[in-house]
Design an enzyme around this catalytic site. Structure first.
Site, PDB file in Angstrom:
ATOM      1  N   ASN A 101     -58.854  69.744  -8.772  1.00 14.80           N
ATOM      2  CA  ASN A 101     -57.597  69.836  -7.653  1.00 14.80           C
ATOM      3  C   ASN A 101     -57.152  69.159  -6.395  1.00 14.80           C
ATOM      4  OD1 ASN A 101     -56.996  72.261  -9.574  1.00 14.80           O
ATOM      5  ND2 ASN A 101     -58.859  73.176  -8.519  1.00 14.80           N
ATOM      6  N   GLU A 102     -56.447  68.123  -6.386  1.00 16.18           N
ATOM      7  CA  GLU A 102     -56.347  67.116  -5.479  1.00 16.18           C
ATOM      8  C   GLU A 102     -54.825  67.260  -4.596  1.00 16.18           C
ATOM      9  OE1 GLU A 102     -57.965  65.007  -5.394  1.00 16.18           O
ATOM     10  OE2 GLU A 102     -58.891  63.545  -7.087  1.00 16.18           O
ATOM     11  N   PRO A 103     -54.656  67.152  -3.622  1.00 11.32           N
ATOM     12  CA  PRO A 103     -53.936  67.076  -3.099  1.00 11.32           C
ATOM     13  C   PRO A 103     -52.342  67.825  -3.521  1.00 11.32           C
ATOM     14  CG  PRO A 103     -55.284  65.689  -1.574  1.00 11.32           C
ATOM     15  CD  PRO A 103     -55.878  65.586  -2.430  1.00 11.32           C
ATOM     16  N   SER A 121     -52.221  70.415  -4.965  1.00 18.19           N
ATOM     17  CA  SER A 121     -52.243  71.454  -5.906  1.00 18.19           C
ATOM     18  C   SER A 121     -51.363  72.485  -5.679  1.00 18.19           C
ATOM     19  CB  SER A 121     -53.662  71.276  -6.912  1.00 18.19           C
ATOM     20  OG  SER A 121     -54.282  69.928  -7.088  1.00 18.19           O
TER      21      SER A 121
END
Length: 652
Positions: A162-164, A166
């Site tokens: 869950n990357e920046p 998300s």
């Protein structure tokens, strides 16, 4: 601490913390809690649902679960697992797949039923991804939800993938990987171009629905993102910060990963040190004064009583009596780290009035020349991190040995090997069956873009790195008979774990050389763990040599530079470099030609490793200058450990 009992939370922290001396201790404590849950459920004939993570962080945790299964009878018969994520597209039999990772580190070694193991599929057709993700969520719900979710944290602040950006409401889905995440993984895939751009990942909401969550982080390279997740506001830019909304989460850290938190970095902001069981010793005094100088943007000797009072350092003034006396203490500590003679002076050439060759201890200060062992985990770490100091030690007449601990074969790309094999074939360096073999390998690469997995090909790659190391050593003035290639076996293993064979090789080298000074990589933040295992090998080898007379007299210096730098308050030795020495170090680094494109540093830009090295050493020199000390072109820094202190206190 043998359990995950959280520390008493301070006002800066939004999540409970359990902090351990090292990752091994933390992993054992976490495995103990998971084992207790499994056994408690078994006693009442109920299942357990575990959410599992991958990457280097949980490896020791899985190893401890395997040990508990083998030695203490822990059964996984009632356990169902759901993994967080998987690269896409990626078949499960690829070495980099998380399906293979889990088999290698856990599933193949315990009695878990195959039909209880669940992972997102890296081979589902693109048109079926959404349905596959919905089905994965439904399987979690049908299993009763996740009882215990294990997490790591990426340097972008991600949990799962869950990357920046998300959403806190996200569910299992296809995600696009952040460039930093891909660069961190590039070493496993043979370069960034071969690293997948996508992954399937549980969503933030899926994770937050677990009944118990533990997030693990080890190493200095995680310290800043841990601080932002634990002490910062909830933000989509740091998805781990959403754990602040979970009422049963614990963040488990080693000391290095906890190092940027207020309670460890600036504890005076929490109140009197004595109330926290701390004291204003030399190291803490230096840390506070350097912090204050940075806060006020002043040289140390320009700090005033008002500066100390307004920053909450009244207690430090009380200890020293005035800003003038406190400044002097901090200034002299920093000044005494600087020396142009890292191995000590030749006593026969010392003149009255010469600056002292500090900060060597008395037992070795008069020994000249010294036998010096520089340990380089990969074949290029020595010149990258301490190339200037290495040249200086040789020029001063010391007997300098360099030992490359692993072959470095993993960092040689298939394309580089292909060019090497073509050269060997066309130059006629192999004939008969050997030439046919080279032709077959080259044809395989030209057809498929990769080589078959063969031990002989790894040996070729290792040979490439070995000759590059020899060329770099020549630039530094080190003769061939003082260059050692240990090829520690752990590096070639499927599961990278230190073994007795590794320790034996280290111990034999130490007893052969009986060094007065040892330089080793204290830069433990390489993403693949090689530095950490190499330093552990040194520690175990020193323990095995503890009764030898030379051990008590030796000094151990840890260098950094490849992946991180020492904090100013941790530096015990600062070796200033001239512009000419910086260029010589660069020439030595350039001899490692195969790493020019392969060894880009994980980070926030695309500069090559020699540029990152030069920037770090120049920035360190600038920091010394800003503090009011001398101005230098560059500085290489080291932290000292006595062997007995290293064996007793350093946890890896």
């Amino acid at each position: 601490m043998n359990t995950l009992t959280p520390l008493v939370r301070c006002s800066f922290e939004h999540l409970p913390l359990a902090v351990f001396a090292g990752s091994a201790d933390a992993s054992r404590a976490l495995a103990c809690e998971v084992a207790e849950l499994i056994r408690a459920r078994q006693a009442t004939d109920r299942p357990v649902v575990l959410g599992l993570a991958t990457g280097s962080t949980p490896i020791a945790f899985y190893a401890e679960l395997v040990r508990l299964h083998r030695e203490e009878g822990l059964s996984f018969a009632n356990v169902t697992t759901f993994n967080l994520d998987e690269y896409y597209p990626l078949p499960p039999d690829r070495p980099q797949s998380y399906a293979r990772f889990m088999r290698r580190h856990l599933f193949d070694h315990v009695d878990i039923a195959p039909d209880r193991v669940n992972l997102p599929s890296g081979t589902v057709p693109q048109a079926g991804i959404d349905e596959h993700c919905r089905a994965y969520e439904e399987k979690i719900r049908a299993a009763g939800g996740i009882d215990f979710q294990i997490l790591g944290i990426g340097r972008t602040g991600h949990i799962g993938f869950n990357e920046p950006g998300s959403s806190p409401h996200s569910r299992t889905r296809l995600v696009t990987l952040d460039p930093l995440t891909r660069r961190d993984a590039a070493g496993d895939f043979g370069g960034e171009e071969q690293t997948p751009r996508y992954a399937l990942s549980m969503g933030v909401r899926t994770i937050l629905e677990a009944r118990r969550v533990v997030l693990m982080a080890w190493g200095q390279h995680k310290a800043d993102v841990v601080r932002r997740a634990v002490e910062g506001e909830i933000s989509t830019q740091i998805t781990a910060s959403f754990l602040q909304e979970h009422d049963n989460t614990t963040v488990v850290l080693d000391h290095a990963a906890a190092g940027a938190l207020t309670r460890f970095r600036t504890p005076w902001l929490l109140g009197p040190l004595e109330d926290q069981g701390l004291a204003w010793d030399e190291r803490m005094t230096r840390r506070a004064i350097l912090w204050l100088a940075g806060l006020r943007k002043k040289a140390i000797l320009k700090l005033t009583d008002d500066d100390y009072n307004e920053a909450g350092l009244q207690d430090l003034l009380r200890v020293h009596g005035s800003a003038y006396e406190a400044n002097r203490a901090g200034f002299y500590q920093m000044q005494h780290t600087i020396t142009g003679w890292p191995g000590g002076r030749d006593p026969s050439r010392t003149q009255p009035g010469d600056a002292p060759a500090r900060p060597l201890k008395a037992s070795s200060a008069g020994v000249f020349p010294k036998r010096i062992l520089v340990l380089s985990p990969h074949p290029d770490d020595d010149v990258i991190s301490m190339g200037g100091t290495l040249c200086r030690l040789v020029e001063h007449g010391h007997e300098v040995h360099v030992a490359c601990q692993v072959s470095g074969a993993n960092a040689v790309s298939d394309e580089t090997l292909w060019r090497t094999l073509l050269f060997a074939r066309e130059a006629g360096l192999a004939g008969g069956a050997a030439a046919e073999k080279l032709t077959g390998w080259c044809a395989a690469y030209e057809t498929t873009g990769s080589f078959p997995a063969a031990a002989e090909l790894r040996q070729w790659k290792g040979l490439v790195r070995r000759h590059e190391a020899a060329a770099a050593a020549r630039v530094c003035g080190i003769p061939p008979d003082r260059l050692h290639f240990l090829d520690l076996p752990f590096y070639d293993g499927t599961v990278r774990q230190l073994g007795e064979a590794d320790v034996k090789l280290m111990r034999e080298l130490l007893n052969q050389l009986r060094p007065h000074l040892i330089y080793a990589a204290g830069d433990l933040d390489d993403p693949h763990g090689t530095h950490r295992i190499c330093l552990r090998a040194l520690r175990e080898a020193l323990a095995g040599c503890a009764q030898e007379s030379w051990v008590a007299a030796t000094e151990l210096w840890l260098y950094r530079g490849a992946w991180a730098s020492w904090e100013l308050d941790e530096i015990d030795l600062a070796v200033p470099l001239s512009p000419q020495e910086v260029l010589r170090r660069r020439r030595a680094i350039f001899r490692h030609e195969t790493q020019k494109d392969q060894a880009l540093f994980p980070g926030d830009d695309r500069r090559e490793f020699w540029q990152r090295t030069e920037d770090r050493s120049r920035q360190l020199a600038e920091s010394y200058n800003t503090l009011g000390l001398a101005e230098y072109e560059a500085i290489e820094a080291f932290k000292r450990y006595a062997p007995e202190e290293f064996l007793r206190h350093v946890r890896l």
